[in-house]
Design a protein around this motif. Structure first.
Motif, short mmCIF file in Angstrom:
data_model
loop_
_atom_site.label_atom_id
_atom_site.label_comp_id
_atom_site.label_asym_id
_atom_site.label_seq_id
_atom_site.Cartn_x
_atom_site.Cartn_y
_atom_site.Cartn_z
N GLN A 1 -20.53 25.61 32.96
CA GLN A 1 -20.06 26.78 32.23
C GLN A 1 -18.61 26.62 31.78
O GLN A 1 -18.24 27.06 30.68
CB GLN A 1 -20.20 28.03 33.10
CG GLN A 1 -21.62 28.40 33.48
CD GLN A 1 -22.48 28.84 32.31
OE1 GLN A 1 -22.97 27.99 31.55
NE2 GLN A 1 -22.67 30.13 32.17
N SER A 2 -17.78 26.02 32.61
CA SER A 2 -16.38 25.80 32.24
C SER A 2 -16.27 24.88 31.03
O SER A 2 -15.47 25.12 30.12
CB SER A 2 -15.61 25.19 33.42
OG SER A 2 -15.54 26.08 34.49
N GLN A 3 -17.07 23.83 31.02
CA GLN A 3 -17.05 22.90 29.90
C GLN A 3 -17.46 23.58 28.59
O GLN A 3 -16.84 23.38 27.53
CB GLN A 3 -17.96 21.71 30.19
CG GLN A 3 -17.46 20.83 31.33
CD GLN A 3 -18.48 19.79 31.77
OE1 GLN A 3 -19.66 19.86 31.40
NE2 GLN A 3 -18.04 18.82 32.56
N ILE A 4 -18.50 24.41 28.69
CA ILE A 4 -18.95 25.14 27.49
C ILE A 4 -17.89 26.14 27.04
O ILE A 4 -17.59 26.25 25.84
CB ILE A 4 -20.28 25.85 27.77
CG1 ILE A 4 -21.39 24.83 28.05
CG2 ILE A 4 -20.68 26.75 26.60
CD1 ILE A 4 -22.70 25.44 28.50
N ALA A 5 -17.32 26.88 28.00
CA ALA A 5 -16.30 27.88 27.65
C ALA A 5 -15.08 27.25 27.00
O ALA A 5 -14.49 27.82 26.07
CB ALA A 5 -15.89 28.65 28.90
N LYS A 6 -14.70 26.07 27.44
CA LYS A 6 -13.56 25.38 26.83
C LYS A 6 -13.85 25.03 25.38
O LYS A 6 -12.99 25.19 24.49
CB LYS A 6 -13.24 24.10 27.62
CG LYS A 6 -12.54 24.34 28.94
CD LYS A 6 -12.32 23.04 29.68
CE LYS A 6 -11.70 23.28 31.05
NZ LYS A 6 -11.54 22.02 31.82
#
Length: 415
Positions: free
Chosen positions: A356-361
């Motif tokens: 999720q962090s990778q997508i949000a970035k």
């Protein structure tokens, strides 16, 4: 893939391995310091050593009895008047009684040792948990500062848009609101860090201001056994269960002691009488001291009610420990099930929040570019920025939750 690329991958893997090894070694050093310095652990070890000193006490024979008598009016005998009299007696219990008492004291001391080991395992768990929490709070501070830097960049970008007449001043104020919230959260993290640092150093019995070394990235611990074998390992190695087993053995031997206490005891002694010479006697043994050895006595325990009660007491204590053992195993089974759930949940959340962090970035980068070109999606930028912060913190929290769950299960198996 060429040779150069293989070398890069190999040395990158080696560097990562060395970092994790160094980090785990650092934690192991902290555990060693705690084991050497923690006052509670020292206290339980002293209790064990004191219990060990009970063994030679209960295994010793009763002190011998010495009696001395002086005849104020000498007793006249054929060989002369008796002046002094000495008596020495030693009592001996029934065969095997002292050994049984030693077994009771030894098992009780072993129970104290298991208490010491359990205290040490619990201390290690507390140190590990405090270490993981300190790592999390440091990462939370780092992530929060990084997000504040992103908002500062976004704030400057909004000012440019406002000056160009492409955005409203409301955009800047919204960024200010977000920054104020993060500043407050950052201050809370800093205060929490100080509290955790104090707790950690107190566990190690050192100055509370001492710094704590943490890795850049926390390693992921794994279970030492599969789920099916973990509970068997807990039942076999848990120090609280071992302590109960030793107390149970002590009460079994206490029953033996009670039975042997109801058997006869023996006394062996000697008598020595000082005799003066009789001036009027012509006997060959005139003035010869009288010596009697051995004198033997038997102490017969006639009143049986006391000894029957001692035997019943030992049996009831055995029964109580058996029930305690059964209850402790049920509790350990429940606690293990809950801990394994926390471990599995943490493992899942690590993968989820990292993704999720990778997508949000990626989404945030796209939205910032979009805002910089046409001043659109301002609220969406702020929303995604909040989500990114949440996912990054949740990832670190999941990491320490997983490791803490494993640390607790290691405590359960006595490590």
């Amino acid at each position: 893939m060429n040779v150069k690329m293989y070398k890069i991958i190999f040395f990158s893997w080696l560097l990562l391995l060395s970092i994790n090894t160094f980090s785990q070694t650092t934690l192991e050093n902290y555990l060693k310091i705690a084991a050497e310095n923690n006052p509670e652990l020292k206290a339980t070890f002293s209790e064990y050593m004191a219990a060990m000193e009970k063994v030679p006490q209960v295994g010793a024979l009763p002190d011998p009895q010495v009696a001395f008598g002086y005849f104020i009016e000498p007793v006249e005998t054929r060989v002369g008047p008796q002046k002094w009299k000495f008596n020495l007696a030693q009592s001996f219990p029934w065969f095997g009684l002292l050994a049984a008492k030693e077994n009771v004291a030894t098992e009780m001391a072993n129970a104290k040792f298991e208490k010491f080991e359990n205290t040490k395992s619990n201390l290690f768990f507390e140190v590990k948990t405090a270490y993981f929490n300190y790592y999390f709070i440091e990462k939370a501070i780092e992530i929060t500062k990084k997000n504040m830097e992103i908002l500062q960049v976004f704030k400057r970008l909004s000012l440019v848009k406002i000056e160009a007449g492409k955005a409203s001043i409301v955009d800047e104020l919204r960024v200010e609101l977000e920054l104020n919230d993060l500043e407050n959260q950052l201050a809370l993290f800093v205060d929490t860090r100080n509290t955790i640092q104090t707790n950690f150093n107190n566990l190690l019995a050192r100055e509370v201001s001492n710094s704590i070394e943490i890795p850049d990235t926390l390693w992921q611990d794994e279970l030492p056994f599969d789920k099916l074998n973990m509970l068997d390992e807990i039942y076999a190695n848990n120090h609280q269960l071992k302590s109960i087993n030793h107390r149970l053995n002590a009460f079994i031997n206490q029953e033996v002691v009670a039975k042997k206490e109801g058997l006869p005891k023996f006394n062996i002694g000697l008598n020595y009488t000082v005799v003066e010479k009789n001036p009027s006697s012509t006997a060959i043994d005139n003035g010869k001291d009288a010596f009697l050895f051995p004198s033997i006595g038997v102490k017969i325990p006639i009143f049986r009610k006391k000894y029957k009660a001692l035997i019943k007491e030992a049996k009831f204590l055995q029964e109580a420990e058996s029930f305690k053992k059964e209850d402790k195993k049920n509790v350990l089974s429940t606690v293990f099930s809950s801990s394994y759930k926390n471990f599995s949940d943490g493992d899942r959340r690590i993968a989820l929040n990292k993704k999720q962090s990778q997508i949000a970035k990626k989404v945030l980068d796209v939205l910032i570019i979009s805002y910089s070109t046409n001043a659109k999606d301002f609220e969406e930028v702020l929303r995604i920025e909040r989500q990114l912060l949440k996912y990054e913190l949740a990832y670190q929290q999941a990491l320490i939750d997983k490791n803490a769950a494993i640390a607790f299960m290691q405590y359960l198996i006595g490590k």
